[in-house]
Design an enzyme around this catalytic site. Sequence first.
Site, PDB file in Angstrom:
ATOM      1  N   ASP A  82      -6.249   3.301 -22.865  1.00  0.00           N
ATOM      2  CA  ASP A  82      -5.039   4.114 -22.728  1.00  0.00           C
ATOM      3  C   ASP A  82      -4.414   4.403 -24.091  1.00  0.00           C
ATOM      4  OD1 ASP A  82      -2.811   5.448 -21.867  1.00  0.00           O
ATOM      5  OD2 ASP A  82      -2.014   3.821 -20.637  1.00  0.00           O
ATOM      6  N   ASP A 287      -3.598  12.319 -24.182  1.00  0.00           N
ATOM      7  CA  ASP A 287      -3.456  11.026 -23.517  1.00  0.00           C
ATOM      8  C   ASP A 287      -4.682  10.732 -22.661  1.00  0.00           C
ATOM      9  OD1 ASP A 287      -2.396   8.686 -22.398  1.00  0.00           O
ATOM     10  OD2 ASP A 287      -1.331   9.776 -20.822  1.00  0.00           O
TER      11      ASP A 287
END
Length: 413
Positions: A82, A287
């Site tokens: 992440d 992201d």
Amino acid sequence: MKHQDYCYGGGVKDWNKLLPKRLILDDLRVQSLQARIKNMASTQTRDVSDDRLPLTSGVELGTLNYIVTVEIAGRKMTVIVDTGSDLTWVQCQPCKSCYSQKEPLFNPTASPSYRTVPCNSSECQSLAFATGNTGICGENPPTCNYVVSYGDGSYTRGELAHDQLNLGKTPVDNFIFGCGRNNNGLFGGTSGLLGLGRSSISLVSQTKAIFGGFFSYCLPSTQSGASGSLVLGGNSSVYNTSSPISYTRMIPNPKLSTFYFLNLTGISFVGVTLQDSSFGKSSMLIDSGTVITRLPPTIYKALKAEFLKQFSGFPIAPAFSILDTCFNLSAYQEVDVPTIKLQFEGNAEMKVDINGVFYFVKTDASQVCLALASLSFEDEIGIIANYQQRNQRIIYDTKGSKLGFAQESCSFT
């Protein structure tokens, strides 16, 4: 693109029933990122090493995110990758409340190198900037407790600790991570999360003396057995790219410095350049933890209109969750997938792979949707998500403050 029925494997049952919930929660993550951004806005290296870790889709573990396996104190842990988070954490025993994971819970008492972080330390104080929540002093002993809440309602709570992290063949001594004692949410069957953000507590910052602030990845498709890679370090000779690397600068934002921003200057669709006055005027967030790319409403409207124009010969299907441009392709054996290219400042370009254009809601192709969505408001931050990053080598050079893009087929088994 050839359509064929596709099975996600035996790890997840009734996946079609889970998809609406996953996309709704992906939208909640986006809303939370927007809120976090608004809240935050109002408020020397040695010889560099490289390591390459296999990176796969987490579908068989019940998550639409991507996963790698690392070792903490010699114990293998499969964690979500992440770039929108900073704190690395794993579930620990004894656990007050833990979700079900594939591997055994990490047992701190079995590791002689494990030690907790004091609540008066600089590491504990860094939590406020890295996670949005200040460290909390525990009792007997006064250890640093953390809380991280994610946009989809997931959370992890526990104590901050040090232990040895192994990234492939590279050891990282005294690595700071979260030992989660109370965890819940859509982490699938993973052991936790690998934080690749930019704060001082992230993996990137903690390993800067080893990897020089460089990392890159190639995200594969969700097909069983397909494997990409997470490369730590800046040695481009280990890439398998099929196009030159084009770079764009990271857009600086002192108040939002834990995120990776870049400037979207244009989009072309089947050779047609979209026209919109907002191109080049606002930064986009890249992201790996968000699934579906979100575009500003006016840009998405222009893309949707051109998509419907180019795809006018195919029957329309109902919208699905956040995806509102859908078709019924079940009667077609082959369909020419349109080409989408994202352009960034400095003439950098990312060609969206064939696997990132359509989202197959139903495996019989009776409901296939354009895999991009619109933000709710023009003043929100756009997000380039993992679905559109597939089969690309995405290079993060935090030292040079730039992002690189090159085509790389990493979905082959």
